[in-house]
Design an enzyme around this catalytic site. Structure first.
Site, PDB file in Angstrom:
ATOM      1  N   ALA A 216       3.593   5.053   0.660  1.00 54.46           N
ATOM      2  CA  ALA A 216       2.890   5.270  -0.605  1.00 54.46           C
ATOM      3  C   ALA A 216       3.245   4.212  -1.668  1.00 54.46           C
ATOM      4  O   ALA A 216       4.388   3.762  -1.707  1.00 54.46           O
ATOM      5  CB  ALA A 216       3.234   6.661  -1.136  1.00 54.46           C
ATOM      6  N   PRO A 217       2.280   3.771  -2.469  1.00 53.45           N
ATOM      7  CA  PRO A 217       0.879   4.230  -2.496  1.00 53.45           C
ATOM      8  C   PRO A 217      -0.028   3.558  -1.455  1.00 53.45           C
ATOM      9  O   PRO A 217      -1.189   3.926  -1.327  1.00 53.45           O
ATOM     10  CB  PRO A 217       0.422   3.846  -3.917  1.00 53.45           C
ATOM     11  CG  PRO A 217       1.254   2.642  -4.251  1.00 53.45           C
ATOM     12  CD  PRO A 217       2.585   2.850  -3.579  1.00 53.45           C
ATOM     13  N   GLY A 218       0.493   2.561  -0.712  1.00 55.93           N
ATOM     14  CA  GLY A 218      -0.340   2.095   0.400  1.00 55.93           C
ATOM     15  C   GLY A 218      -0.594   0.591   0.483  1.00 55.93           C
ATOM     16  O   GLY A 218      -1.488   0.164   1.198  1.00 55.93           O
ATOM     17  N   ASP A 235       4.829   9.374   4.282  1.00 54.72           N
ATOM     18  CA  ASP A 235       5.420   9.390   2.933  1.00 54.72           C
ATOM     19  C   ASP A 235       5.075  10.709   2.266  1.00 54.72           C
ATOM     20  O   ASP A 235       3.962  11.228   2.451  1.00 54.72           O
ATOM     21  CB  ASP A 235       4.870   8.210   2.088  1.00 54.72           C
ATOM     22  CG  ASP A 235       5.817   7.816   0.956  1.00 54.72           C
ATOM     23  OD1 ASP A 235       6.231   8.701   0.179  1.00 54.72           O
ATOM     24  OD2 ASP A 235       6.134   6.623   0.842  1.00 54.72           O
ATOM     25  N   ASP A 255       9.571  13.126   6.634  1.00 52.41           N
ATOM     26  CA  ASP A 255      10.695  12.210   6.440  1.00 52.41           C
ATOM     27  C   ASP A 255      10.552  11.051   7.442  1.00 52.41           C
ATOM     28  O   ASP A 255      10.488  11.285   8.654  1.00 52.41           O
ATOM     29  CB  ASP A 255      12.001  12.989   6.693  1.00 52.41           C
ATOM     30  CG  ASP A 255      13.236  12.118   6.497  1.00 52.41           C
ATOM     31  OD1 ASP A 255      13.088  10.888   6.351  1.00 52.41           O
ATOM     32  OD2 ASP A 255      14.345  12.677   6.507  1.00 52.41           O
ATOM     33  N   ASP A 271       9.060   0.238   4.532  1.00 57.10           N
ATOM     34  CA  ASP A 271       9.445  -0.245   3.198  1.00 57.10           C
ATOM     35  C   ASP A 271      10.176   0.868   2.439  1.00 57.10           C
ATOM     36  O   ASP A 271      10.111   0.942   1.219  1.00 57.10           O
ATOM     37  CB  ASP A 271       8.166  -0.687   2.455  1.00 57.10           C
ATOM     38  CG  ASP A 271       8.450  -1.506   1.201  1.00 57.10           C
ATOM     39  OD1 ASP A 271       9.556  -2.060   1.083  1.00 57.10           O
ATOM     40  OD2 ASP A 271       7.555  -1.588   0.329  1.00 57.10           O
ATOM     41  N   LYS A 300      16.659  -3.399   1.313  1.00 57.95           N
ATOM     42  CA  LYS A 300      17.032  -3.508  -0.105  1.00 57.95           C
ATOM     43  C   LYS A 300      18.528  -3.813  -0.126  1.00 57.95           C
ATOM     44  O   LYS A 300      19.327  -3.020   0.401  1.00 57.95           O
ATOM     45  CB  LYS A 300      16.756  -2.195  -0.851  1.00 57.95           C
ATOM     46  CG  LYS A 300      15.464  -1.481  -0.460  1.00 57.95           C
ATOM     47  CD  LYS A 300      14.214  -2.146  -0.972  1.00 57.95           C
ATOM     48  CE  LYS A 300      12.962  -1.501  -0.370  1.00 57.95           C
ATOM     49  NZ  LYS A 300      11.736  -2.262  -0.577  1.00 57.95           N
TER      50      LYS A 300
HETATM   51  C1  LIG Z   1       8.833   0.675  -2.205  1.00 58.68           C
HETATM   52  S1  LIG Z   1       7.900   2.102  -1.946  1.00 58.68           S
HETATM   53  C2  LIG Z   1       6.749   1.629  -0.718  1.00 58.68           C
HETATM   54  C3  LIG Z   1       5.626   0.799  -1.220  1.00 58.68           C
HETATM   55  C4  LIG Z   1       4.581   0.562  -0.165  1.00 58.68           C
HETATM   56  N1  LIG Z   1       5.102  -0.288   0.903  1.00 58.68           N
HETATM   57  C5  LIG Z   1       3.375  -0.107  -0.739  1.00 58.68           C
HETATM   58  O1  LIG Z   1       3.090  -1.250  -0.382  1.00 58.68           O
HETATM   59  O2  LIG Z   1       2.668   0.526  -1.525  1.00 58.68           O
HETATM   60  C6  LIG Z   1       9.001   3.108  -1.065  1.00 58.68           C
HETATM   61  C7  LIG Z   1       8.408   4.404  -0.565  1.00 58.68           C
HETATM   62  O3  LIG Z   1       9.299   4.950   0.393  1.00 58.68           O
HETATM   63  C8  LIG Z   1       9.200   6.348   0.318  1.00 58.68           C
HETATM   64  N2  LIG Z   1      10.377   6.938   0.980  1.00 58.68           N
HETATM   65  C9  LIG Z   1      11.680   6.811   0.644  1.00 58.68           C
HETATM   66  N3  LIG Z   1      12.455   7.498   1.509  1.00 58.68           N
HETATM   67  C10 LIG Z   1      11.609   8.040   2.403  1.00 58.68           C
HETATM   68  C11 LIG Z   1      11.790   8.863   3.547  1.00 58.68           C
HETATM   69  N4  LIG Z   1      13.012   9.245   3.950  1.00 58.68           N
HETATM   70  N5  LIG Z   1      10.697   9.227   4.259  1.00 58.68           N
HETATM   71  C12 LIG Z   1       9.464   8.837   3.884  1.00 58.68           C
HETATM   72  N6  LIG Z   1       9.229   8.064   2.806  1.00 58.68           N
HETATM   73  C13 LIG Z   1      10.288   7.673   2.073  1.00 58.68           C
HETATM   74  C14 LIG Z   1       9.070   6.655  -1.150  1.00 58.68           C
HETATM   75  O4  LIG Z   1       8.434   7.896  -1.341  1.00 58.68           O
HETATM   76  C15 LIG Z   1       8.214   5.467  -1.635  1.00 58.68           C
HETATM   77  O5  LIG Z   1       6.847   5.831  -1.702  1.00 58.68           O
END
Ligand SMILES: C[S@@+](CC[C@H](N)C(=O)[O-])C[C@H]1O[C@@H](n2cnc3c(N)ncnc32)[C@H](O)[C@@H]1O
Length: 351
Positions: A216-218, A235, A255, A271, A300
């Site tokens: 998210a958001p995609g 997500d 998750d 990501d 990160k």
């Molecule tokens: C940096 S953002 C991703 C941005 C995405 N790559 C984009 O281009 O829009 C990180 C995302 O990882 C998700 N996230 C973090 N830990 C997570 C987990 N254990 N399972 C699923 N999603 C996770 C967060 O909800 C967040 O939306």
């Protein structure tokens, strides 16, 4: 020529220097780095060997923090009335296929960009007059003139097949209208960096299946959809509605560490903001279990020991995949669109 110049992200000079030093030492080449924090470049000075030889023996693709590299010498006290001739005299008799007049990617160096733009045409013209410029010849070295001040520059050569193909080492990617987040440029750049045009065509085919962990958001899902892949976006956060309406994206509010694909997929991208070592273990497990054949993932980095952290992650992946008896390709790069992070590419090598 006695030095290598390596561009990097401002603030990562220490990582870049440690990495170059380690690679040179592994090749038996002694030298020392000079790096000023925030300058966005590192200078590696060789004690004995020729910098051009070291340049050929280093593999640019293996350098995580390097945006560009070339063998160079420094020219100081450039007269304001004629910078072109002293710069070209320093180059010697070499024939070149391209000329890039550059400066560091820092706010301070921005004011030198006008000088770079102004000097590029007369430099080209004078090189041409001397019969040393053969534009478009990719087999010839590329000339870099890297301005430090209006009176000092590094003049050097890179090998087009062992360096960044982008001016200043920076890909000029346009943010695509319709993409839901700026992160989209990270995956776009990663695909350009880790795969050449032929590999992209072969490895990213319409109808292939992908999983996007932390989608998210995609922005990353959007890149995959543009390449006509079908995507499961994992997500809990809200996904862009247009992507969900596209008919090729399915969201799973789960998750990302627990999600398992019901059938193996071609690609997995990730990501999620998490500890790098945890991400590395997850990537290795996906490949070792055969859940995907290749993946691109973001790590990160912590504030300290960032180079060591990436090396630690590489070791985790190596140990797990060697244990599983798999042959694989693993590469890391700090992309231009990466901030306090690096991006990895991991792929199974088919026997
Ligand atoms: C940096 S953002 C991703 C941005 C995405 N790559 C984009 O281009 O829009 C990180 C995302 O990882 C998700 N996230 C973090 N830990 C997570 C987990 N254990 N399972 C699923 N999603 C996770 C967060 O909800 C967040 O939306």
């Amino acid at each position: 020529m006695g030095s290598l110049i390596i561009y990097c992200r401002a603030g990562f000079e220490g990582e870049c220097a440690a990495e170059v030093q380690a690679h040179a030492a592994a090749l038996g080449v002694a030298g020392y780095c000079r790096a000023t924090a925030g300058s966005a470049y590192v200078e590696f000075n060789l004690y004995e060997e020729d910098a051009a030889d070291l340049l050929r023996r280093l593999n640019f693709a293996d350098l995580i923090f390097a945006r560009q590299m070339f063998a160079a010498q420094r020219v100081d006290d450039l007269p304001l009335g004629d910078r072109v001739n002293p710069l070209l005299d320093a180059l010697g008799e070499t024939q070149v296929g391209e000329v890039w007049v550059e400066t560091a990617d820092t706010n301070e160096a921005k004011e030198l960009q006008a000088l770079c733009r102004k000097l590029a045409p007369p430099l080209r013209a004078e090189l041409q007059r001397r019969g040393r410029l053969h534009e478009g010849r990719g087999d010839l070295p590329r000339l870099h003139v890297f301005f430090l001040t209006t009176a000092s520059a590094w003049v050097g050569l890179s090998e087009p097949d062992n360096s960044s193909p982008w001016y200043m080492g920076i890909p000029r990617l346009k943010f695509p209208s319709g993409a839901p987040s700026r992160s989209t440029l990270k995956l776009d750049e990663a695909l350009l960096t880790f795969l050449d045009a032929k590999e992209r065509e072969k490895r990213l085919r319409p109808g292939m299946h992908a999983v996007d962990l932390g989608a998210a958001p995609g922005g990353w899902t959007w890149q995959l959809v543009q390449r006509h892949l079908r995507v499961v976006a994992v997500d809990n956060g809200p996904m862009d509605q247009a992507l969900l309406d596209s008919g090729v994206v399915e969201q799973r509010r789960e998750d990302g560490f627990r999600y398992r694909p019901p059938k193996p997929v071609d690609w997995m991208v990730c990501d999620m903001v998490e500890q790098p070592a945890r991400i590395a273990r997850l990537m290795a497990d996906w490949l070792a279990q055969g859940w995907c054949r290749e993946c691109i993932f973001n790590l990160k980095l912590p504030m300290k020991k960032r180079y060591q952290e990436v090396q630690h992650c590489a070791q985790i992946i190596e140990q797990r995949l060697s244990k599983a008896g798999l042959r694989y390709t693993l590469r890391f790069k700090q992309l231009y669109h990466d901030r306090e992070e690096v991006t990895g590419y991991l792929s199974i090598v088919e026997r």
